[in-house]
Scaffold this motif. Structure first.
Motif, short mmCIF file in Angstrom:
data_model
loop_
_atom_site.label_atom_id
_atom_site.label_comp_id
_atom_site.label_asym_id
_atom_site.label_seq_id
_atom_site.Cartn_x
_atom_site.Cartn_y
_atom_site.Cartn_z
N GLN A 168 -3.84 34.15 14.13
CA GLN A 168 -4.90 34.59 13.23
C GLN A 168 -4.35 34.69 11.82
N PHE A 173 -7.35 29.50 18.89
CA PHE A 173 -6.79 29.28 20.22
C PHE A 173 -5.60 28.33 20.15
N PHE A 192 -16.61 39.02 16.35
CA PHE A 192 -16.35 37.64 16.73
C PHE A 192 -17.15 37.27 17.96
N ASP A 250 -4.59 24.69 29.54
CA ASP A 250 -5.20 24.10 28.35
C ASP A 250 -4.26 24.35 27.17
N GLY A 254 -15.45 32.28 17.08
CA GLY A 254 -16.11 31.94 15.85
C GLY A 254 -15.32 32.45 14.66
N GLU A 300 -12.85 38.76 30.73
CA GLU A 300 -12.52 39.64 29.62
C GLU A 300 -11.04 39.58 29.32
N GLN A 301 -10.73 39.35 28.04
CA GLN A 301 -9.34 39.28 27.61
C GLN A 301 -8.93 40.61 27.00
N PHE A 348 -11.22 32.80 31.88
CA PHE A 348 -12.58 32.87 31.34
C PHE A 348 -13.22 34.21 31.61
N TYR A 379 -3.55 28.27 26.90
CA TYR A 379 -4.00 29.13 27.98
C TYR A 379 -3.22 28.79 29.24
N GLN A 386 -9.48 35.08 8.82
CA GLN A 386 -9.97 34.07 9.77
C GLN A 386 -10.12 34.65 11.16
N GLY A 387 -10.85 33.96 12.00
CA GLY A 387 -10.92 34.32 13.40
C GLY A 387 -9.69 33.82 14.13
N PRO A 388 -9.37 34.42 15.26
CA PRO A 388 -8.25 33.93 16.06
C PRO A 388 -8.43 32.46 16.43
N TYR A 433 -3.01 33.01 20.69
CA TYR A 433 -3.83 32.70 19.52
C TYR A 433 -3.00 32.96 18.27
N PHE A 436 -6.15 42.19 24.56
CA PHE A 436 -5.27 41.69 23.51
C PHE A 436 -4.09 42.62 23.24
N TYR A 487 -16.49 40.18 20.59
CA TYR A 487 -15.37 41.09 20.38
C TYR A 487 -15.51 41.73 19.00
N SER A 521 -4.60 22.44 24.32
CA SER A 521 -5.20 21.61 23.28
C SER A 521 -5.17 22.23 21.90
#
Lengths: 107, 113
Positions: free
Chosen positions: B37, B45, A90, B56, A98, B101-102, B99, B48, B41-43, B35, B104, A36, B58
């Motif tokens: 962010q 999780f 990402f 999920d 990541g 394409e997301q 799982f 879901y 930083q990266g998003p 998510y 956003f 992404y 977690s």
């Protein structure tokens, strides 16, 4: 455990030169892998996704990535960088992002 | 067609307060993700959903965080007893199936004073 590692936090290239953004992953099963891009003050956009149909995946804007199971890598490349490619990139394994690689393109 | 929308776009609250963040996914998308962010930083999780159920969760950091999707469409992320460390942009995404394409949303910027 699932994990994804982007090996460079920052990559700087000159306009017109190749781009390589590195991503390694760890997965106990066949992974769903994505790249992404996030431009400043913009939303996240999908560049490409690995679907297991082909190891070389072509995405938008000239980007592509090669899935290498033996090396557990999914590096992102582009033959010639453009100024508009400057952004945060990402690598994503399933839903795990990541830390990101910031790409700077110098004129 | 409309994309993923999130409301509010900005939320400022005081430490200890309760907040709710809303996500409207793309119509027909069965999977929904939350998510957060932080700057630079990266998003990260959080949770879901596949349909109405949390497939999920977690990534939820502790029991102050909770999310629901009662009818398999709109989702609400609920944060109790907010802390300054909860300040971040909360992102919602949806996909046709899990799982995949997301897509956003623009995010909700939460600031806890």
């Amino acid at each position: 455990a699932q994990s994804v590692t982007q090996l460079d936090s920052h990559v700087s290239v000159s306009e017109g030169t190749p781009v390589l953004l590195r991503c390694n992953y760890s997965s106990s099963y066949s992974p769903s892998l994505f790249w992404y891009v996030q431009h400043p003050n913009k939303g996240l956009q999908l560049l490409l996704k690995y679907t297991s149909a082909a190891t070389l995946v072509k995405g938008i804007n000239g980007f592509e990535a090669e899935f290498k199971k033996s090396e557990t890598s999914f590096h992102l490349t582009k033959p010639s960088a453009h100024m508009s490619d400057a952004a945060e990139y990402f690598c994503v394994l399933d839903m795990r992002f990541g830390a990101g690689t910031r790409l700077t393109v110098k004129p | 067609g409309a994309g993923v929308s999130q409301t509010p776009s900005n939320k400022v609250t005081e430490k200890g307060k309760y907040v709710e963040l809303r996500c409207d996914p793309i119509s027909g998308h069965t999977a929904l993700y939350w998510y957060r962010q932080s700057l630079g930083q990266g998003p990260e999780f959080l949770i879901y959903f596949q349909g109405t159920g949390a497939a999920d969760d977690s990534g939820l950091p502790n029991d102050r965080f909770f999310a629901v999707r009662p009818e398999g469409s709109v989702s609400t992320l609920k944060i109790q007893r907010t802390e300054r460390g909860d300040s971040a942009v909360y992102l919602c995404a949806s996909s046709l199936v899990g799982f995949n394409e997301q897509f956003f949303g623009p995010g909700t910027r939460l600031t806890v004073l």
